[in-house]
Design a protein around this motif. Structure first.
Motif, short mmCIF file in Angstrom:
data_model
loop_
_atom_site.label_atom_id
_atom_site.label_comp_id
_atom_site.label_asym_id
_atom_site.label_seq_id
_atom_site.Cartn_x
_atom_site.Cartn_y
_atom_site.Cartn_z
N PHE A 89 -5.45 -1.68 -6.85
CA PHE A 89 -6.09 -1.65 -5.54
C PHE A 89 -6.89 -2.92 -5.27
O PHE A 89 -6.91 -3.44 -4.14
N TRP A 90 -7.56 -3.45 -6.28
CA TRP A 90 -8.35 -4.67 -6.09
C TRP A 90 -7.46 -5.84 -5.68
O TRP A 90 -7.86 -6.68 -4.85
N ARG A 96 -8.16 5.70 1.06
CA ARG A 96 -6.78 5.68 1.54
C ARG A 96 -6.71 5.85 3.07
O ARG A 96 -5.86 5.26 3.74
N CYS A 110 -3.23 8.27 3.53
CA CYS A 110 -3.03 6.91 4.02
C CYS A 110 -2.20 6.93 5.30
O CYS A 110 -2.47 6.19 6.26
N MET A 140 -8.73 -2.45 5.70
CA MET A 140 -8.07 -2.61 4.39
C MET A 140 -9.01 -3.26 3.39
O MET A 140 -9.02 -2.92 2.20
N VAL A 191 -7.65 2.41 4.55
CA VAL A 191 -6.51 1.50 4.41
C VAL A 191 -5.42 1.87 5.42
O VAL A 191 -4.81 1.00 6.06
N CYS A 227 -11.10 2.81 -2.96
CA CYS A 227 -10.09 3.42 -3.84
C CYS A 227 -10.27 2.94 -5.28
O CYS A 227 -10.18 3.74 -6.22
N ALA A 260 -9.74 -0.58 0.28
CA ALA A 260 -9.18 -0.86 -1.05
C ALA A 260 -10.25 -0.81 -2.14
O ALA A 260 -10.04 -0.20 -3.20
N SER A 306 -4.99 -5.98 -3.74
CA SER A 306 -4.61 -5.98 -2.33
C SER A 306 -5.61 -6.70 -1.43
O SER A 306 -5.30 -7.01 -0.28
N ILE A 307 -6.81 -6.95 -1.94
CA ILE A 307 -7.82 -7.63 -1.13
C ILE A 307 -7.40 -9.06 -0.83
O ILE A 307 -7.70 -9.59 0.26
N HIS A 325 0.81 -1.21 0.00
CA HIS A 325 0.00 0.00 0.00
C HIS A 325 0.85 1.27 0.00
O HIS A 325 0.39 2.32 -0.46
#
Length: 491
Positions: free
Chosen positions: A211-212, A148, A97, A128, A151, A135, A132, A214-215, A66
């Protein structure tokens, strides 16, 4: 791996010296230490604890990801969301963030003490998992900043808990090595963000995919932590002695667990559960170690390291250097330095790595100053720019990056450990926020020569501070470290 997690201590001692005589306590602790050292003739197996450590390192991986996820896509994000060319708003995408992380760090100690380390990990994943997607689907600057911030709250809660957890479950002889895993995971997260961001200029809207992605690791953290052990020291502190012994057996093996639980029973104080107040951290007996920890984190950030991670693409493009080349060089240098730290942490020690790290970073800022004085098309200037940046990141990863997060849980007493870490991390995030918010503006107004000279001065200041204030903890149990600090306070 999940089976290993359930089958598979560090033991630490805690005390609150406010209500009993310190000299008598030091003598009693020394006798206990000599007794425990006489009982253990071999180190506990490291293989039992490592699966739990690896799961905990998902947090620093997310931390690195991130931090780096807006590096390459920042210009594209600003164009799509309508604030291209506004350096303050570009800085806000980075720094909000960090503002959220500051908020998260303030409550991380309370969460870790109230619900335990394992549930704290799961709670840090929640914002998070919410932030995410916000975002990724944002259509304006406001939506991006909201995501942000969320997160950031998760990032503020997670790293202090990860440092606590790894310190508390690691055998003393490999605690430094395990602590280095945090920096390696952070490095891998940064590199993953850089690699994922490569197609951002050729594929429209790719920054949303960044961003997706990071899930997935955040979901894995929440799931796998359910199979990990709870900190036996937290359990014992809560009066759950049987559960603490069971967790120690998973981490150390039966024979070493028995010795560890005996030591816990002898060292635990009834007043250990007293509430730790901020005034006690700032003005009480523990103020010196809290000052050392806070200053280390502040100097770590004021060295300018995260300016490299946040804005390396922007800076190198201005210097006429390919941003992709620069990012690859930064990632490789970070990874190499992290593995050097892994190999040397339990051999050279924490203090030596810090000294050499900050000194090397100061030298590398000198190269950056020389590069900034060269014409953009000059080959020597190009080599100095890339070489100086790589050396800076390499030396950071060797010591200034991994050591503070490992050293501070070692020098903090068990009674204040979670809340002291939360306070020191809040200082870290404030400094981080200011660097992220102001770096591009300062670069425009001061110029690279003066700015990098300022970063180098902070690195040299850190060398002096470490030399005068930091205690070496290599190879010592948490109990030995506490006794040594108590002796220092009395001298």
């Amino acid at each position: 791996m999940l089976a290993d997690l359930r089958r598979s201590p560090a033991h630490k001692r805690a005390m609150d010296p406010r209500d009993y005589d310190e000299s008598t306590d030091l003598e009693d602790d020394t006798e206990l230490l000599e007794s425990s050292m006489g009982q253990e003739t071999e180190n506990p197996p490291w293989k039992l604890s490592i699966p739990h450590v690896l799961v905990a390192t998902i947090v620093p991986f997310l931390f690195g990801y991130h931090l780096g996820v807006v590096n390459e896509p920042l210009e594209t994000i600003s164009v799509d969301l309508g604030f291209h060319g506004n350096t303050l708003q570009e800085g806000l995408v980075v720094s909000t963030c960090l503002a959220g992380a500051f908020v998260g760090s303030l409550i991380s100690g309370w969460i870790a003490d109230e619900v335990g380390r394992r549930r704290a990990f799961q709670l840090c994943a929640l914002p998070m998992l919410i932030g995410a997607p916000i975002c990724a689907t944002s259509r304006n600057l406001t939506g991006m900043l909201l995501g942000r911030i969320l997160v950031g709250i998760g990032l503020g809660i997670g790293p202090p808990v990860a440092s606590l957890y790894i310190t508390e479950i690691s055998p003393a002889h490999v605690r430094g090595t395990y602590g280095s895993f945090i920096q390696i995971a952070t490095c891998l997260g940064l590199m993953a963000a850089l690699v994922v961001g490569i197609p951002v200029r050729s594929i429209f809207g790719w920054w949303r995919i960044c961003f997706w992605i990071s899930i997935f690791p955040a979901s894995m953290l929440s799931l796998l932590m359910a199979f990990c052990v709870e900190s036996p020291h937290w359990l014992y502190k809560q009066g759950r002695h049987g559960e603490a012994e069971n967790e120690l057996e998973k981490l150390l093996g039966t024979s070493h667990a028995k010795d560890a639980i005996v030591e816990l029973s002898k060292t635990q104080r009834e007043d250990e559960t007293d509430t730790v107040k901020l005034a006690e951290l700032l003005c009480g007996r523990h103020s010196r170690v809290v000052f050392i920890g806070s200053t280390l984190f502040a100097l770590q950030q004021l060295s300018g390291i995260n300016a490299v991670f946040y804005f390396s693409s922007t800076v190198f493009r201005r210097a006429g250097v390919s941003s992709n080349l620069a990012n690859v060089c930064v990632g490789i240098a970070n990874l190499i330095g992290s593995f050097i730290a892994l190999a040397l942490m339990d051999k050279l020690g924490r203090k030596a790595l810090l000294l050499w790290s900050f000194f090397g970073m100061a030298a590398s800022t000198g190269l950056q100053v020389l590069a900034a004085a060269s014409p953009p098309s000059n080959t020597i200037g190009f080599l100095l720019s890339v070489g100086g940046m790589m050396l800076f990141v390499l030396m950071f990863a060797v010591g200034a990056g991994p050591v503070p997060g490992l050293l501070l849980p070692e020098i903090f007493h068990n009674r204040i450990r979670a809340k002291a870490m939360a306070f020191c991390m809040s200082v870290h995030w404030v400094a981080n926020f200011l660097v992220g918010l102001l770096f591009l503006r300062l670069l425009d107004r001061m110029g690279p020569q003066l700015l990098y000279s300022m970063f180098g001065s902070f690195c040299l200041l850190a060398v002096v501070f470490v030399k005068q204030n930091v205690l070496e903890t290599k190879g010592k149990s948490l109990q030995e470290i506490e006794i040594a600090l108590l002796a220092q306070d009395q001298s």
